[in-house]
Motif scaffolding. Structure first.
Motif, PDB file in Angstrom:
ATOM      1  N   UNK A 252       0.905  -1.173   0.078  1.00  0.00           N
ATOM      2  CA  UNK A 252      -0.072   0.104  -0.023  1.00  0.00           C
ATOM      3  C   UNK A 252       0.919   1.177   0.002  1.00  0.00           C
ATOM      4  N   UNK A 253       0.254   2.344  -0.402  1.00  0.00           N
ATOM      5  CA  UNK A 253       1.087   3.633  -0.168  1.00  0.00           C
ATOM      6  C   UNK A 253       0.968   4.208   0.915  1.00  0.00           C
ATOM      7  N   UNK A 254       2.348   4.285   1.598  1.00  0.00           N
ATOM      8  CA  UNK A 254       2.356   5.078   2.780  1.00  0.00           C
ATOM      9  C   UNK A 254       2.895   6.479   3.084  1.00  0.00           C
ATOM     10  N   UNK A 255       3.015   7.116   1.529  1.00  0.00           N
ATOM     11  CA  UNK A 255       3.014   8.525   1.837  1.00  0.00           C
ATOM     12  C   UNK A 255       2.621   9.045   0.626  1.00  0.00           C
ATOM     13  N   UNK A 256       2.407  10.380   0.796  1.00  0.00           N
ATOM     14  CA  UNK A 256       1.591  11.204  -0.223  1.00  0.00           C
ATOM     15  C   UNK A 256       0.321  12.051   0.257  1.00  0.00           C
ATOM     16  N   UNK A 257      -0.194  12.883  -0.452  1.00  0.00           N
ATOM     17  CA  UNK A 257      -1.218  13.625   0.082  1.00  0.00           C
ATOM     18  C   UNK A 257      -2.275  13.186   0.837  1.00  0.00           C
ATOM     19  N   UNK A 258      -2.503  11.769   0.043  1.00  0.00           N
ATOM     20  CA  UNK A 258      -3.660  11.026   0.839  1.00  0.00           C
ATOM     21  C   UNK A 258      -3.484  10.625   2.226  1.00  0.00           C
ATOM     22  N   UNK A 259      -2.258  10.966   2.732  1.00  0.00           N
ATOM     23  CA  UNK A 259      -2.218  10.587   4.192  1.00  0.00           C
ATOM     24  C   UNK A 259      -1.930  11.876   5.012  1.00  0.00           C
ATOM     25  N   UNK A 260      -2.237  12.924   4.533  1.00  0.00           N
ATOM     26  CA  UNK A 260      -1.960  14.022   5.194  1.00  0.00           C
ATOM     27  C   UNK A 260      -3.265  14.479   6.036  1.00  0.00           C
ATOM     28  N   UNK A 261      -2.959  15.518   6.886  1.00  0.00           N
ATOM     29  CA  UNK A 261      -4.185  15.805   7.769  1.00  0.00           C
ATOM     30  C   UNK A 261      -4.180  17.574   8.159  1.00  0.00           C
ATOM     31  N   UNK A 262      -5.278  17.667   8.324  1.00  0.00           N
ATOM     32  CA  UNK A 262      -5.493  19.232   9.111  1.00  0.00           C
ATOM     33  C   UNK A 262      -5.611  18.971  10.542  1.00  0.00           C
ATOM     34  N   UNK A 263      -4.593  19.213  11.315  1.00  0.00           N
ATOM     35  CA  UNK A 263      -4.554  19.080  12.904  1.00  0.00           C
ATOM     36  C   UNK A 263      -5.062  20.556  13.336  1.00  0.00           C
ATOM     37  N   UNK A 264      -6.102  20.442  14.367  1.00  0.00           N
ATOM     38  CA  UNK A 264      -6.547  21.576  15.206  1.00  0.00           C
ATOM     39  C   UNK A 264      -6.314  21.537  16.661  1.00  0.00           C
ATOM     40  N   UNK A 265      -5.775  22.495  17.395  1.00  0.00           N
ATOM     41  CA  UNK A 265      -5.508  22.732  18.631  1.00  0.00           C
ATOM     42  C   UNK A 265      -6.248  23.733  19.423  1.00  0.00           C
TER      43      UNK A 265
END
Length: 305
Positions: A252-265
């Motif tokens: 499976x693809x382990x890196x790329x934009x499909x793994x990114x996230x918007x983190x809120x604090x």
């Protein structure tokens, strides 16, 4: 910018119905199951070229029908525009702008700007990364239609690369073309602008008691998500090269934009893990209202909310 009228034929529960709207505020009332959300979905589809409740456009067809139509007349950028979406059970959706068929969805996407808020969006902060990536992508697609084309191309490349990783042991020659699929794109600049607006809105919601921070999370090798394209490319390729064996082993693809996230604090703590129900809801609202303000800054007109 506002929708003057909508006409729905065989869309969802509507056989043949027409609606006229006021340029200011419109209040839509009715019993459960009468089609209030269906009407909002039709309006949003004229902006995004998609149905927000399903990935299958044919599910927008009324039961027992093979074709459905959405006709919209709206004012945008001081121009009168007519848009027609034709749905079919057997072929792709067709789009007509001012009576002329459009070759690509992106040719009509974003002519009408909308910010859609529904109950499911209250879970935007607590949901998985997929929902937050989708939120970012749908907003950017309206502002930059060419981004929609890049996103569609990336999805195809990701699908091909996944198939290669899944089947390479049976067909080792597939690895010869793997390098062609190691490309990427970034959403970080949009998140930076979104954060500037959302922080102010969250502060107003909380009476100054809460601070909201947004961060675009990507792979560890990326030194600066806001950096030049060449630098991002080098960083992402370094991560992909270092994970090449792990990808083959995991299939499976382990890196790329499909793994990114918007983190809120909120107040310095990860909102997904520690935010209260009230904080989660106001943070989700802040994201949506920040999206609305970004559209206003970009186009000079308020989008339809």
């Amino acid at each position: 910018m506002y929708i003057k009228s909508l006409k729905l034929q065989n869309f969802r529960n509507y056989a043949d119905e027409s609606f006229a709207f006021d340029p200011a505020v419109n209040l839509i009332c009715g019993e459960n199951g009468q089609g209030k959300t269906n009407l909002l979905e039709a309006a949003a589809a004229c902006s995004t070229m998609r149905l927000f409740r399903t990935a299958q456009k044919k599910e927008g067809l009324r039961f027992g029908e093979n074709h459905a139509f959405i006709f919209a007349d709206f004012l945008a950028q001081e121009r009168d525009i007519s848009l027609e979406l034709r749905f079919s059970r057997t072929k792709a959706m067709e789009i007509y702008k001012n009576g002329v068929r459009q070759k690509r969805q992106s040719d009509a996407q974003g002519l009408l700007k909308t910010v859609l808020f529904c109950p499911e969006d209250l879970a935007l902060i607590k949901a998985g990364a997929t929902e937050r990536r989708s939120f970012l992508d749908h907003a950017i697609c309206q502002l930059r239609p060419r981004y929609a084309e890049a996103l569609a191309q990336y999805s195809k490349l990701l699908d091909h690369k996944t198939r290669i990783l899944r089947d390479w042991e049976k067909h080792p020659s597939l690895l010869d073309v793997l390098e062609d699929f190691n490309e990427a794109m970034a959403r970080a600049h949009f998140v930076r602008k979104l954060a500037e607006k959302a922080v102010q809105i969250q502060t107003e919601f909380s009476g100054g008691r809460e601070t909201l921070a947004l961060h675009y999370a990507t792979v560890s090798t990326v030194r600066n998500p806001l950096g030049p394209t060449v630098e991002l490319y080098e960083d992402l390729r370094r991560h992909q090269d270092s994970h090449a064996k792990a990808e083959r082993d995991a299939r499976s693809c382990l890196s790329g934009p499909h793994k990114d996230d918007l983190v809120a604090r909120i107040n310095g703590q990860p909102a997904r893990q520690y935010a209260s129900q009230g904080q989660t809801r106001t943070a989700a609202l802040s994201l949506k209202l920040a999206e609305r303000e970004l559209f206003r800054d970009d186009t000079g007109q308020w989008p339809i909310l």
